[in-house]
Design an enzyme around this catalytic site. Structure first.
Site, PDB file in Angstrom:
ATOM      1  N   ARG A  94      13.788  -6.621   0.806  1.00  0.00           N
ATOM      2  CA  ARG A  94      13.689  -7.535  -0.336  1.00  0.00           C
ATOM      3  C   ARG A  94      15.022  -7.656  -1.073  1.00  0.00           C
ATOM      4  NH1 ARG A  94       8.754  -6.708  -4.395  1.00  0.00           N
ATOM      5  NH2 ARG A  94       9.761  -4.764  -4.970  1.00  0.00           N
ATOM      6  N   ARG A 122       6.714   5.310  -4.482  1.00  0.00           N
ATOM      7  CA  ARG A 122       5.897   4.252  -5.098  1.00  0.00           C
ATOM      8  C   ARG A 122       4.586   4.058  -4.340  1.00  0.00           C
ATOM      9  NH1 ARG A 122       9.858  -0.428  -4.838  1.00  0.00           N
ATOM     10  NH2 ARG A 122       8.305  -1.687  -5.894  1.00  0.00           N
ATOM     11  N   ARG A 157      16.760  -4.328  -5.488  1.00  0.00           N
ATOM     12  CA  ARG A 157      16.231  -3.599  -6.641  1.00  0.00           C
ATOM     13  C   ARG A 157      16.483  -2.112  -6.449  1.00  0.00           C
ATOM     14  NH1 ARG A 157      10.154  -5.596  -7.894  1.00  0.00           N
ATOM     15  NH2 ARG A 157       9.908  -3.365  -8.212  1.00  0.00           N
ATOM     16  N   ARG A 189      -2.616  -0.533 -13.635  1.00  0.00           N
ATOM     17  CA  ARG A 189      -2.243   0.368 -12.545  1.00  0.00           C
ATOM     18  C   ARG A 189      -2.877   1.746 -12.679  1.00  0.00           C
ATOM     19  NH1 ARG A 189       3.031  -2.398 -11.178  1.00  0.00           N
ATOM     20  NH2 ARG A 189       3.951  -1.362  -9.389  1.00  0.00           N
ATOM     21  N   LYS A 205       2.038  -9.734  -4.312  1.00  0.00           N
ATOM     22  CA  LYS A 205       1.377 -10.137  -5.568  1.00  0.00           C
ATOM     23  C   LYS A 205       2.255 -11.089  -6.380  1.00  0.00           C
ATOM     24  CE  LYS A 205       1.053  -5.906  -7.215  1.00  0.00           C
ATOM     25  NZ  LYS A 205       1.759  -5.154  -6.165  1.00  0.00           N
TER      26      LYS A 205
HETATM   27  P1  AMP Z   1       6.559  -3.783  -9.868  1.00  0.00           P
HETATM   28  O1  AMP Z   1       7.603  -4.833 -10.047  1.00  0.00           O
HETATM   29  O2  AMP Z   1       5.184  -4.236 -10.244  1.00  0.00           O
HETATM   30  O3  AMP Z   1       6.599  -3.157  -8.487  1.00  0.00           O
HETATM   31  O4  AMP Z   1       6.913  -2.621 -10.905  1.00  0.00           O
HETATM   32  C1  AMP Z   1       8.138  -1.919 -10.839  1.00  0.00           C
HETATM   33  C2  AMP Z   1       8.033  -0.606 -11.592  1.00  0.00           C
HETATM   34  O5  AMP Z   1       7.741  -0.864 -12.962  1.00  0.00           O
HETATM   35  C3  AMP Z   1       6.924   0.312 -11.126  1.00  0.00           C
HETATM   36  O6  AMP Z   1       7.298   1.117 -10.020  1.00  0.00           O
HETATM   37  C4  AMP Z   1       6.683   1.154 -12.386  1.00  0.00           C
HETATM   38  O7  AMP Z   1       7.707   2.112 -12.568  1.00  0.00           O
HETATM   39  C5  AMP Z   1       6.852   0.110 -13.485  1.00  0.00           C
HETATM   40  N1  AMP Z   1       5.553  -0.567 -13.787  1.00  0.00           N
HETATM   41  C6  AMP Z   1       5.256  -1.886 -13.623  1.00  0.00           C
HETATM   42  N2  AMP Z   1       4.002  -2.151 -14.014  1.00  0.00           N
HETATM   43  C7  AMP Z   1       3.489  -0.970 -14.453  1.00  0.00           C
HETATM   44  C8  AMP Z   1       2.228  -0.575 -14.981  1.00  0.00           C
HETATM   45  N3  AMP Z   1       1.227  -1.454 -15.130  1.00  0.00           N
HETATM   46  N4  AMP Z   1       2.060   0.729 -15.313  1.00  0.00           N
HETATM   47  C9  AMP Z   1       3.043   1.631 -15.190  1.00  0.00           C
HETATM   48  N5  AMP Z   1       4.266   1.327 -14.683  1.00  0.00           N
HETATM   49  C10 AMP Z   1       4.489   0.042 -14.323  1.00  0.00           C
END
Ligand code: AMP
Length: 215
Positions: free
Chosen positions: A127, A171, A160, A88, A13
């Site tokens: 990654r 996740r 990360r 989400r 994404k």
């Molecule tokens: P991402 O980079 O989108 O994979 O997000 C990394 C982490 O940030 C996720 O595993 C969540 O802990 C938090 N996170 C990001 N976006 C959201 C969201 N819309 N709702 C809740 N937690 C989020």
């Protein structure tokens, strides 16, 4: 053009949203990036979010909605936005609907990037991210620079903290339990939902995205 890029962690994404944003002058809104920036700056919001992120759990809806509302409402000039990693949960999706109605900017499409779990685990564990500019590489595809420095800015490449095996598994589980139900939510809405095979090259997926979005 206002679009949600939807899919599990590691589906591509962020990569696809960045290309679309750059090519078409759209605003990329990534809640993950916003949260990581808050963590990096050590803000109270970042401190609150960090423990959820490190555990692979979702950050509470109220925190996320506060963050997004500020960005979406303050974004009057752009040609539209691409949401990456938001919404989400059903509650986030309902709040987004209300927010967009208030500012008169309807959603044009939801695009789902479909990738199987085995590939997601491989991608996420390979990654590497630039600690300075956020550029993303992958050691499995051989595109990570030798020497561990970012090709764009020379910054340090790091893994990360949530891309570690146990957190990756959590996740993916959180995605299946809390986020995947949104597919039904959007399926019932009037917004077109396009599902694309995300297990292809970056260029192939991008071409398909442009096709379904008529760009
Ligand atoms: P991402 O980079 O989108 O994979 O997000 C990394 C982490 O940030 C996720 O595993 C969540 O802990 C938090 N996170 C990001 N976006 C959201 C969201 N819309 N709702 C809740 N937690 C989020």
């Amino acid at each position: 053009m206002n679009v949600i890029l939807f899919g599990p962690p590691g589906a591509g994404k962020g990569t696809q949203a960045a290309i679309l944003a750059e090519t078409y002058g759209l605003r990329k809104i990534s809640t993950g990036d916003l949260l990581r920036e808050a963590v990096r700056q050590g803000t109270p919001l970042g401190e609150q979010a960090r423990r959820y992120m490190d555990a692979g759990e979702l950050v509470p809806d109220d925190v996320i909605l506060g963050l997004v509302r500020e960005v979406v409402a303050g974004d009057t000039s752009s040609r539209g936005f691409i949401l990456d990693g938001f919404p989400r949960t059903i509650r986030q999706a309902e709040a987004l609907d209300r927010m967009l109605e208030e500012i008169g900017r309807p959603l044009d499409a939801v695009v789902v990037l479909d990738v199987d779990d085995e590939t997601l685990v491989r991608r996420l564990s390979g990654r590497r991210t630039c600690a300075s500019c956020g550029a993303v590489y992958n050691v499995n595809t051989g595109d990570a620079p030798v020497g561990g420095k970012c090709r764009r800015c020379g910054g340090e490449l790091v893994q990360r903290s949530d891309d570690e095996p146990a957190t990756i598994r959590r996740r993916l589980q959180v995605y299946r339990e809390q986020t995947a139900p949104l597919l039904e939510y959007y399926g019932r809405s009037s917004v077109p939902v396009h599902t694309l095979d995300g297990d292809r090259s970056i260029a192939e997926v991008q071409a398909d995205l442009k096709r379904v979005l008529s760009l």
